[in-house]
Scaffold this active site. Structure first.
Site, PDB file in Angstrom:
ATOM      1  N   GLY A  11       0.830  -1.213   0.000  1.00  0.00           N
ATOM      2  CA  GLY A  11       0.000   0.000   0.000  1.00  0.00           C
ATOM      3  C   GLY A  11       0.855   1.250   0.000  1.00  0.00           C
ATOM      4  N   ALA A  12       2.027   1.136  -0.638  1.00  0.00           N
ATOM      5  CA  ALA A  12       3.048   2.193  -0.549  1.00  0.00           C
ATOM      6  C   ALA A  12       2.595   3.514  -1.166  1.00  0.00           C
ATOM      7  CB  ALA A  12       4.336   1.711  -1.210  1.00  0.00           C
ATOM      8  N   GLN A  15      -1.935   6.940   1.772  1.00  0.00           N
ATOM      9  CA  GLN A  15      -1.609   8.070   2.662  1.00  0.00           C
ATOM     10  C   GLN A  15      -0.787   7.636   3.878  1.00  0.00           C
ATOM     11  OE1 GLN A  15      -4.613  10.228   4.663  1.00  0.00           O
ATOM     12  NE2 GLN A  15      -5.904   8.458   5.109  1.00  0.00           N
ATOM     13  N   GLY A  17       1.411   5.214   3.784  1.00  0.00           N
ATOM     14  CA  GLY A  17       2.723   5.023   3.161  1.00  0.00           C
ATOM     15  C   GLY A  17       3.494   6.326   3.059  1.00  0.00           C
ATOM     16  N   ASN A 105     -10.728  -8.861   1.796  1.00  0.00           N
ATOM     17  CA  ASN A 105      -9.401  -8.773   2.404  1.00  0.00           C
ATOM     18  C   ASN A 105      -8.786 -10.153   2.594  1.00  0.00           C
ATOM     19  OD1 ASN A 105      -8.419  -5.997   2.980  1.00  0.00           O
ATOM     20  ND2 ASN A 105     -10.546  -5.830   3.658  1.00  0.00           N
ATOM     21  N   GLN A 112      -0.786 -12.808   0.301  1.00  0.00           N
ATOM     22  CA  GLN A 112       0.412 -12.157   0.847  1.00  0.00           C
ATOM     23  C   GLN A 112       1.076 -13.000   1.940  1.00  0.00           C
ATOM     24  OE1 GLN A 112      -0.320  -7.990   1.680  1.00  0.00           O
ATOM     25  NE2 GLN A 112      -0.759  -7.557  -0.471  1.00  0.00           N
ATOM     26  N   ASN A 131      -6.888  -2.706   7.568  1.00  0.00           N
ATOM     27  CA  ASN A 131      -8.044  -3.206   8.327  1.00  0.00           C
ATOM     28  C   ASN A 131      -8.903  -4.180   7.533  1.00  0.00           C
ATOM     29  OD1 ASN A 131      -7.785  -2.010  10.882  1.00  0.00           O
ATOM     30  ND2 ASN A 131      -8.301  -0.020  10.001  1.00  0.00           N
ATOM     31  N   ASP A 162      -4.170   2.482  19.100  1.00  0.00           N
ATOM     32  CA  ASP A 162      -5.130   2.545  20.204  1.00  0.00           C
ATOM     33  C   ASP A 162      -4.393   2.799  21.523  1.00  0.00           C
ATOM     34  OD1 ASP A 162      -7.624   1.209  18.657  1.00  0.00           O
ATOM     35  OD2 ASP A 162      -5.763   0.212  18.130  1.00  0.00           O
ATOM     36  N   ARG A 165      -3.230   6.412  21.574  1.00  0.00           N
ATOM     37  CA  ARG A 165      -4.401   7.281  21.782  1.00  0.00           C
ATOM     38  C   ARG A 165      -4.797   7.283  23.257  1.00  0.00           C
ATOM     39  NH1 ARG A 165      -7.752   4.939  16.526  1.00  0.00           N
ATOM     40  NH2 ARG A 165      -7.095   6.545  15.045  1.00  0.00           N
ATOM     41  N   HIS A 190      -8.567  -4.234  17.133  1.00  0.00           N
ATOM     42  CA  HIS A 190      -8.467  -2.837  16.714  1.00  0.00           C
ATOM     43  C   HIS A 190      -9.817  -2.430  16.140  1.00  0.00           C
ATOM     44  CE1 HIS A 190      -7.320   0.906  14.919  1.00  0.00           C
ATOM     45  NE2 HIS A 190      -7.645   0.456  13.727  1.00  0.00           N
TER      46      HIS A 190
HETATM   47  P1  NAI Z   1      -5.069   4.490   1.190  1.00  0.00           P
HETATM   48  O1  NAI Z   1      -6.347   4.136   0.517  1.00  0.00           O
HETATM   49  O2  NAI Z   1      -4.577   5.887   1.163  1.00  0.00           O
HETATM   50  O3  NAI Z   1      -3.898   3.557   0.618  1.00  0.00           O
HETATM   51  C1  NAI Z   1      -4.041   2.182   0.489  1.00  0.00           C
HETATM   52  C2  NAI Z   1      -3.063   1.731  -0.585  1.00  0.00           C
HETATM   53  O4  NAI Z   1      -3.094   0.304  -0.607  1.00  0.00           O
HETATM   54  C3  NAI Z   1      -3.416   2.217  -1.981  1.00  0.00           C
HETATM   55  O5  NAI Z   1      -2.274   2.744  -2.609  1.00  0.00           O
HETATM   56  C4  NAI Z   1      -3.886   0.929  -2.667  1.00  0.00           C
HETATM   57  O6  NAI Z   1      -3.619   0.934  -4.072  1.00  0.00           O
HETATM   58  C5  NAI Z   1      -3.054  -0.102  -1.947  1.00  0.00           C
HETATM   59  N1  NAI Z   1      -3.554  -1.469  -2.041  1.00  0.00           N
HETATM   60  C6  NAI Z   1      -4.837  -1.916  -2.045  1.00  0.00           C
HETATM   61  N2  NAI Z   1      -4.869  -3.246  -2.198  1.00  0.00           N
HETATM   62  C7  NAI Z   1      -3.593  -3.663  -2.259  1.00  0.00           C
HETATM   63  C8  NAI Z   1      -2.977  -4.934  -2.437  1.00  0.00           C
HETATM   64  N3  NAI Z   1      -3.717  -6.047  -2.583  1.00  0.00           N
HETATM   65  N4  NAI Z   1      -1.636  -5.003  -2.452  1.00  0.00           N
HETATM   66  C9  NAI Z   1      -0.883  -3.896  -2.347  1.00  0.00           C
HETATM   67  N5  NAI Z   1      -1.410  -2.648  -2.209  1.00  0.00           N
HETATM   68  C10 NAI Z   1      -2.743  -2.546  -2.170  1.00  0.00           C
HETATM   69  O7  NAI Z   1      -5.246   3.974   2.690  1.00  0.00           O
HETATM   70  P2  NAI Z   1      -4.427   4.411   4.009  1.00  0.00           P
HETATM   71  O8  NAI Z   1      -5.071   5.598   4.610  1.00  0.00           O
HETATM   72  O9  NAI Z   1      -2.994   4.427   3.698  1.00  0.00           O
HETATM   73  O10 NAI Z   1      -4.794   3.184   4.967  1.00  0.00           O
HETATM   74  C11 NAI Z   1      -4.346   1.867   4.685  1.00  0.00           C
HETATM   75  C12 NAI Z   1      -5.020   0.862   5.604  1.00  0.00           C
HETATM   76  O11 NAI Z   1      -4.656   1.087   6.956  1.00  0.00           O
HETATM   77  C13 NAI Z   1      -6.550   0.888   5.580  1.00  0.00           C
HETATM   78  O12 NAI Z   1      -6.991  -0.452   5.560  1.00  0.00           O
HETATM   79  C14 NAI Z   1      -6.895   1.529   6.892  1.00  0.00           C
HETATM   80  O13 NAI Z   1      -8.175   1.112   7.331  1.00  0.00           O
HETATM   81  C15 NAI Z   1      -5.815   0.983   7.770  1.00  0.00           C
HETATM   82  N6  NAI Z   1      -5.579   1.714   9.029  1.00  0.00           N
HETATM   83  C16 NAI Z   1      -5.282   0.962  10.146  1.00  0.00           C
HETATM   84  C17 NAI Z   1      -5.040   1.567  11.363  1.00  0.00           C
HETATM   85  C18 NAI Z   1      -4.714   0.735  12.571  1.00  0.00           C
HETATM   86  O14 NAI Z   1      -4.611   1.308  13.677  1.00  0.00           O
HETATM   87  N7  NAI Z   1      -4.548  -0.571  12.478  1.00  0.00           N
HETATM   88  C19 NAI Z   1      -5.118   3.026  11.507  1.00  0.00           C
HETATM   89  C20 NAI Z   1      -5.400   3.731  10.285  1.00  0.00           C
HETATM   90  C21 NAI Z   1      -5.630   3.073   9.096  1.00  0.00           C
END
Ligand code: NAI
Length: 327
Positions: A11-12, A15, A17, A105, A112, A131, A162, A165, A190
């Site tokens: 997911g590089a 946001q 990343g 997912n 992966q 998530n 968490d 926070r 989470h």
């Molecule tokens: P984003 O939508 O900005 O970026 C996600 C990236 O993952 C995109 O570039 C997308 O093309 C890529 N992607 C999607 N499927 C993929 C795959 N099969 N293989 C490789 N890359 C893939 O999302 P953001 O904001 O960076 O968040 C990423 C994840 O982190 C979300 O699932 C979000 O819910 C989760 N998250 C988890 C937190 C936690 O505390 N555990 C806190 C905040 C977000």
């Protein structure tokens, strides 16, 4: 000088990343004397965007960045990886049911997990951020176990956001510095069901529970504030938490790899501790040293806490049931 460690980040182009990669390359995650190679994975349509991020990484001239590449092939991204940060995931789209989200997912994390087990270092450390991160980690671990080779204890989900926070809420309530607060744990998933438990927290030897001395604050303010923080950030920012999520991922891996004298919350596969079924990826209080972690044993679980832990466990058991046919 040390040989570089290989850090795979999925997911590089996203946001998180964009906040995470620069801090890894600057040495904040693995140490200021540890060179790193970034092995970036994203979908085919995101390759151009990742190339732009690599251009910016180049333009920082980080002394510790020994290389960076992007690919859409998990086998290439995870090749010889020492650390894998699984950030990319399928977000919930409009009208998507929870079960559909879990299976979408599941398809990503089975692929992966298998690719990691086949290609990464045998002692690879894996942290799932995307998530639903606990269940995604559970799926990746199950797929990896089928291959063998890697350590099943090293597939984690991220509870550290968490935890952080909750730390700040406690610091603000007590007026004590965040750095003085020890022995916090966030149990479970989470999700808003997580149980941030400050019964054991001390600040310079004082009981924080005694300092707070406010019986309704826990249920009425603290737990809802921590549990719904992600939604509150989206409401305020129009985008989900990213820099704080990246920061938590750095904290989790840094403490795991470099050690931590203090308790940290890690989402780890249960070994049966505290009655959590084996294999469920659950927030536990942990100590880390020598690149290994252990779950802190023997904490008293009172009736209130057992109720909270059972609720968040129930949610994870339901998620496990929803993906069982895929494993
Ligand atoms: P984003 O939508 O900005 O970026 C996600 C990236 O993952 C995109 O570039 C997308 O093309 C890529 N992607 C999607 N499927 C993929 C795959 N099969 N293989 C490789 N890359 C893939 O999302 P953001 O904001 O960076 O968040 C990423 C994840 O982190 C979300 O699932 C979000 O819910 C989760 N998250 C988890 C937190 C936690 O505390 N555990 C806190 C905040 C977000």
């Amino acid at each position: 000088s040390k040989a570089p460690l290989r850090v795979a980040v999925t997911g590089a182009a996203g946001q998180i990343g964009y906040s995470l990669l620069f801090r890894i390359a600057s040495g904040e995650m693995l140490g200021k004397d540890q060179p790193v190679i970034l092995q970036l994975l994203d979908l085919p349509q995101a390759q151009q965007a990742v190339k732009g991020v690599i251009m910016e990484l180049d333009d920082c001239a980080f002394p510790l960045l020994a290389g960076a590449f992007t690919t859409d092939d998990p086998a290439v991204a995870f090749k010889d990886a020492d650390v894998c940060l699984l950030v990319g995931a399928r977000p919930r789209s409009k009208g998507m049911e929870r079960a559909d989200l879990l299976t979408a997912n599941g398809a990503i994390f089975t692929v992966q997990g298998k690719a990691i087990a086949e290609n990464a270092k045998e002692d690879v450390k894996v942290l799932v951020v995307g998530n639903p991160c606990n269940t995604n980690a559970y799926i990746a671990r199950a797929a990896a176990i089928k291959v063998g080779r890697t350590n099943p204890a090293n597939y984690h989900g991220m509870l550290r956001l968490d935890h952080n926070r909750a730390l700040t809420q406690l610091a603000q309530k007590t007026g004590r510095p965040v750095s003085s607060l020890k022995q916090l744990v966030v149990w479970g998933n989470h999700s808003p069901s997580m149980y941030a438990d400050y019964r054991f927290v001390t600040s310079n030897g004082d009981s924080v529970k005694a300092l707070i001395n406010d019986p309704v604050w826990n249920n009425d303010v603290f737990l809802p504030t921590v549990g719904k923080r992600g939604a509150a950030i989206i409401e305020a920012r129009g985008l989900s938490s990213a820099a704080s999520a990246a920061n938590a991922a750095i904290d989790h891996i840094r403490d795991w790899v470099l050690g931590s004298d203090e308790w940290v919350t890690l989402g780890v596969p249960s070994d049966g501790s505290y009655g959590i079924p084996e294999g469920i990826v659950f927030g536990f209080p942990c100590k880390c040293s020598g690149g290994k972690y252990e779950i802190i044993q023997g904490l008293e679980i009172d009736e209130y806490s057992r109720g909270k832990i059972n609720l968040t466990l129930k949610e994870l058991e339901d998620e496990r049931a929803a993906v069982a046919s895929m494993l």
